[in-house]
Design a protein around this motif. Structure first.
Motif, PDB file in Angstrom:
ATOM      1  N   ILE A  59      21.496 -17.277 -12.409  1.00 10.60           N
ATOM      2  CA  ILE A  59      22.233 -16.825 -11.047  1.00 10.60           C
ATOM      3  C   ILE A  59      22.731 -15.492 -11.146  1.00 10.60           C
ATOM      4  O   ILE A  59      23.548 -14.977 -12.173  1.00 10.60           O
ATOM      5  CB  ILE A  59      23.052 -17.789 -10.480  1.00 10.60           C
ATOM      6  N   ALA A  60      22.337 -14.372 -10.303  1.00  8.15           N
ATOM      7  CA  ALA A  60      23.146 -13.192 -10.328  1.00  8.15           C
ATOM      8  C   ALA A  60      24.051 -13.346  -8.783  1.00  8.15           C
ATOM      9  O   ALA A  60      23.291 -13.436  -7.810  1.00  8.15           O
ATOM     10  CB  ALA A  60      22.483 -12.005 -10.163  1.00  8.15           C
ATOM     11  N   CYS A  61      25.350 -13.257  -8.967  1.00  2.00           N
ATOM     12  CA  CYS A  61      26.189 -13.539  -7.622  1.00  2.00           C
ATOM     13  C   CYS A  61      26.979 -12.349  -7.521  1.00  2.00           C
ATOM     14  O   CYS A  61      27.779 -11.984  -8.589  1.00  2.00           O
ATOM     15  CB  CYS A  61      26.678 -14.865  -7.852  1.00  2.00           C
ATOM     16  N   THR A  62      27.253 -12.116  -6.283  1.00  2.00           N
ATOM     17  CA  THR A  62      28.323 -11.206  -5.941  1.00  2.00           C
ATOM     18  C   THR A  62      29.590 -11.812  -6.123  1.00  2.00           C
ATOM     19  O   THR A  62      29.833 -13.067  -6.177  1.00  2.00           O
ATOM     20  CB  THR A  62      28.202 -11.018  -4.366  1.00  2.00           C
ATOM     21  N   GLY A  63      30.802 -10.923  -6.338  1.00  2.00           N
ATOM     22  CA  GLY A  63      32.162 -11.407  -6.452  1.00  2.00           C
ATOM     23  C   GLY A  63      32.656 -11.518  -7.953  1.00  2.00           C
ATOM     24  O   GLY A  63      31.779 -10.886  -8.567  1.00  2.00           O
ATOM     25  N   GLN A  64      33.699 -12.292  -8.108  1.00  2.00           N
ATOM     26  CA  GLN A  64      34.437 -12.319  -9.178  1.00  2.00           C
ATOM     27  C   GLN A  64      33.862 -13.850  -9.912  1.00  2.00           C
ATOM     28  O   GLN A  64      33.919 -14.853  -9.353  1.00  2.00           O
ATOM     29  CB  GLN A  64      35.936 -12.626  -8.972  1.00  2.00           C
ATOM     30  N   VAL A  65      32.915 -13.570 -10.875  1.00  2.00           N
ATOM     31  CA  VAL A  65      32.105 -14.533 -11.547  1.00  2.00           C
ATOM     32  C   VAL A  65      32.705 -15.138 -12.690  1.00  2.00           C
ATOM     33  O   VAL A  65      32.621 -14.434 -13.933  1.00  2.00           O
ATOM     34  CB  VAL A  65      30.645 -14.417 -11.632  1.00  2.00           C
ATOM     35  N   ASP A  98      26.454  -9.962 -10.057  1.00  2.00           N
ATOM     36  CA  ASP A  98      25.119  -9.306  -9.602  1.00  2.00           C
ATOM     37  C   ASP A  98      25.124  -7.849 -10.381  1.00  2.00           C
ATOM     38  O   ASP A  98      24.111  -7.368 -10.656  1.00  2.00           O
ATOM     39  CB  ASP A  98      25.117  -9.270  -8.166  1.00  2.00           C
ATOM     40  N   ALA A  99      26.197  -7.056 -10.395  1.00  2.00           N
ATOM     41  CA  ALA A  99      26.161  -5.667 -10.887  1.00  2.00           C
ATOM     42  C   ALA A  99      25.996  -5.958 -12.485  1.00  2.00           C
ATOM     43  O   ALA A  99      25.303  -4.951 -13.189  1.00  2.00           O
ATOM     44  CB  ALA A  99      27.658  -4.963 -10.646  1.00  2.00           C
ATOM     45  N   ALA A 100      26.643  -6.815 -13.207  1.00  2.00           N
ATOM     46  CA  ALA A 100      26.540  -7.338 -14.531  1.00  2.00           C
ATOM     47  C   ALA A 100      25.081  -7.358 -14.969  1.00  2.00           C
ATOM     48  O   ALA A 100      24.173  -7.159 -15.823  1.00  2.00           O
ATOM     49  CB  ALA A 100      27.402  -8.271 -14.913  1.00  2.00           C
ATOM     50  N   LYS A 284      16.427   2.489 -13.858  1.00  2.00           N
ATOM     51  CA  LYS A 284      14.889   2.311 -14.302  1.00  2.00           C
ATOM     52  C   LYS A 284      14.275   0.897 -13.531  1.00  2.00           C
ATOM     53  O   LYS A 284      13.052   1.117 -12.937  1.00  2.00           O
ATOM     54  CB  LYS A 284      14.445   2.234 -15.665  1.00  2.00           C
ATOM     55  N   MET A 285      15.009   0.268 -13.187  1.00  2.00           N
ATOM     56  CA  MET A 285      14.559  -1.096 -12.520  1.00  2.00           C
ATOM     57  C   MET A 285      14.749  -0.756 -11.142  1.00  2.00           C
ATOM     58  O   MET A 285      15.589  -0.230 -10.323  1.00  2.00           O
ATOM     59  CB  MET A 285      15.655  -2.407 -12.809  1.00  2.00           C
ATOM     60  N   GLY A 286      13.830  -1.535 -10.276  1.00  2.00           N
ATOM     61  CA  GLY A 286      13.929  -1.242  -8.719  1.00  2.00           C
ATOM     62  C   GLY A 286      14.799  -2.239  -8.064  1.00  2.00           C
ATOM     63  O   GLY A 286      15.688  -2.700  -8.623  1.00  2.00           O
ATOM     64  N   ALA A 287      14.262  -2.788  -6.940  1.00  2.00           N
ATOM     65  CA  ALA A 287      15.002  -3.683  -6.232  1.00  2.00           C
ATOM     66  C   ALA A 287      15.436  -4.935  -6.602  1.00  2.00           C
ATOM     67  O   ALA A 287      16.003  -5.715  -6.462  1.00  2.00           O
ATOM     68  CB  ALA A 287      14.432  -3.976  -4.715  1.00  2.00           C
ATOM     69  N   ASP A 288      14.409  -5.365  -7.693  1.00  2.00           N
ATOM     70  CA  ASP A 288      14.651  -6.543  -8.350  1.00  2.00           C
ATOM     71  C   ASP A 288      15.361  -6.483  -9.360  1.00  2.00           C
ATOM     72  O   ASP A 288      15.332  -7.534 -10.542  1.00  2.00           O
ATOM     73  CB  ASP A 288      13.476  -7.260  -8.603  1.00  2.00           C
ATOM     74  N   ALA A 289      16.262  -5.518  -9.926  1.00  2.00           N
ATOM     75  CA  ALA A 289      17.220  -5.582 -10.956  1.00  2.00           C
ATOM     76  C   ALA A 289      17.974  -6.658 -11.244  1.00  2.00           C
ATOM     77  O   ALA A 289      18.192  -7.213 -12.308  1.00  2.00           O
ATOM     78  CB  ALA A 289      17.734  -4.366 -10.971  1.00  2.00           C
ATOM     79  N   ASP A 290      18.798  -7.178 -10.118  1.00  2.00           N
ATOM     80  CA  ASP A 290      19.610  -8.301 -10.262  1.00  2.00           C
ATOM     81  C   ASP A 290      18.740  -9.463 -10.705  1.00  2.00           C
ATOM     82  O   ASP A 290      19.262 -10.162 -11.620  1.00  2.00           O
ATOM     83  CB  ASP A 290      20.248  -8.688  -9.008  1.00  2.00           C
ATOM     84  N   LEU A 291      17.668  -9.777 -10.077  1.00  3.65           N
ATOM     85  CA  LEU A 291      16.913 -10.964 -10.334  1.00  3.65           C
ATOM     86  C   LEU A 291      16.528 -11.003 -11.878  1.00  3.65           C
ATOM     87  O   LEU A 291      16.578 -12.102 -12.827  1.00  3.65           O
ATOM     88  CB  LEU A 291      15.883 -11.084  -9.599  1.00  3.65           C
ATOM     89  N   MET A 292      15.861  -9.775 -12.130  1.00  7.05           N
ATOM     90  CA  MET A 292      15.330  -9.622 -13.743  1.00  7.05           C
ATOM     91  C   MET A 292      16.248  -9.788 -14.712  1.00  7.05           C
ATOM     92  O   MET A 292      16.586 -10.125 -15.668  1.00  7.05           O
ATOM     93  CB  MET A 292      14.613  -8.274 -13.691  1.00  7.05           C
TER      94      MET A 292
END
Ligand code: ADP
Ligand code: ZN
Length: 301
Positions: A59-65, A98-100, A284-292
């Motif tokens: 999981i990539a999640c917004t917020g304080q994880v 998600d940014a991580a 370098k990564m596109g829109a799927d950077a968070d998922l990948m």
């Protein structure tokens, strides 16, 4: 196979990933501001038919994880999301900001390119021999991720590498209060939300940050506003350099990727004293950077 899910404020996307490739992908509108308490039910419903094939959930999640809880800052509510999902999916779950996740994806992408970049490295290849990279996204807010000595920087309560809440210099005489409770955070000065808010005051009508860049750059006060925002991001980068020693900052996000903004930041960083200079690159990564990134990270763990 890995089920990767990106839980954002606007949308939730999920993908079934094998051998670092997305086999199937789905999206739903985010429920963070409408039905957050039932988030895990939405996630399991979204991925139900993939569970039998999967061995991990990333999981990539917004917020304080944090390790136990995700604090959804904009919704002002905490959830024990990892536990909830482990019970629901009956699979191991890893969860990062998600940014991580995007930072980790960029780091992996650069590492993979470097590995294949032989015998003579190309002009734009990056030396990651020190294994440190910082990713900044300037979008609705300002987020970030840091890799130091090959490790993603994390902490038990999840409040680390939240680069938008590093305070920076700005040209206004008055302090700008951030929603986090401090003043002069980079996010309060240079995020899409902050730019839209200040531009709306200047233009005396409500405009989005996208409209500011597309329609109003010829207005002198708006050009100054954008210049101040890129100076704030430059100051943020100087602070980050002093803390991490990174040689690379990947600058992305819808605002950070606008050419005029990106180039202003590059030019200003080039004018910093030599010890603060870092290489600034687009993602370098596109829109799927968070998922990948979430999937690569789960695989590593
Ligand atoms: P998120 O923050 O969820 O990643 P977006 O990528 O849509 O969401 O970013 C939203 C912010 O970026 C908004 O402030 C929006 O106005 C601004 N934005 C989106 N596209 C552009 C663009 N092409 N130029 C400048 N600003 C943009
Ligand atoms: Zn703040």
């Amino acid at each position: 196979m890995i089920i990767a899910i990106d839980v954002g404020g606007t949308k939730i996307s999920a993908a079934l990933i094998a051998d670092d490739k997305i086999l199937e992908q789905r999206k739903i509108a985010s429920v963070i501001h409408s039905d957050l308490t039932n988030l895990s039910h939405y996630l399991i419903e979204l991925c139900q038919d993939w569970i039998a094939q999967a061995t991990l959930v990333a999981i990539a999640c917004t917020g304080q994880v944090g390790d136990e809880y995700v604090n959804f800052l904009s919704a002002k509510q905490k959830l024990p999301l990892k536990d909830q999902l482990e019970c629901a999916f009956k699979l191991p779950v890893t969860i990062i900001n998600d940014a991580a996740a995007a930072a980790w994806a960029e780091y992996c992408a650069i590492k993979i390119t470097a590995k294949h970049d032989t015998p003579t490295p190309s002009a734009d290849s990056i030396n990651l021999s020190d294994d440190t990279l910082v990713y900044i996204t300037v979008s609705t807010g300002i987020g970030g991720g840091m890799i130091q000595n090959g490790q993603l920087v994390t902490c038990p309560d999840g409040f680390c590498a939240h680069l938008g809440h590093v305070s920076v210099q700005h040209n206004s005489q008055e302090s700008i209060t951030c929603h986090c409770g401090r003043v002069n955070c980079a996010e309060a000065i240079a995020s899409g939300t902050a730019i839209a808010k200040q531009a709306s005051l200047i233009l005396n009508k409500k405009v989005s940050c996208k409209e500011v860049f597309e329609q109003y750059l010829a207005v002198a006060e708006i050009a100054q506003l954008i210049d101040d925002a890129s100076s704030a991001v430059c100051d943020l980068i100087a602070n980050i350099k002093a803390v991490t020693g990174t040689n690379i900052v990947v600058l992305g996000g819808s605002v950070g990727s606008v050419d005029i903004f990106h180039q202003q930041v590059i030019a200003k960083v080039a004018n910093l004293p030599e010890i603060y200079q870092v290489r600034i690159t687009p993602p370098k990564m596109g829109a799927d950077a968070d998922l990948m990134g979430a999937a690569f990270y789960a695989n590593k763990k």
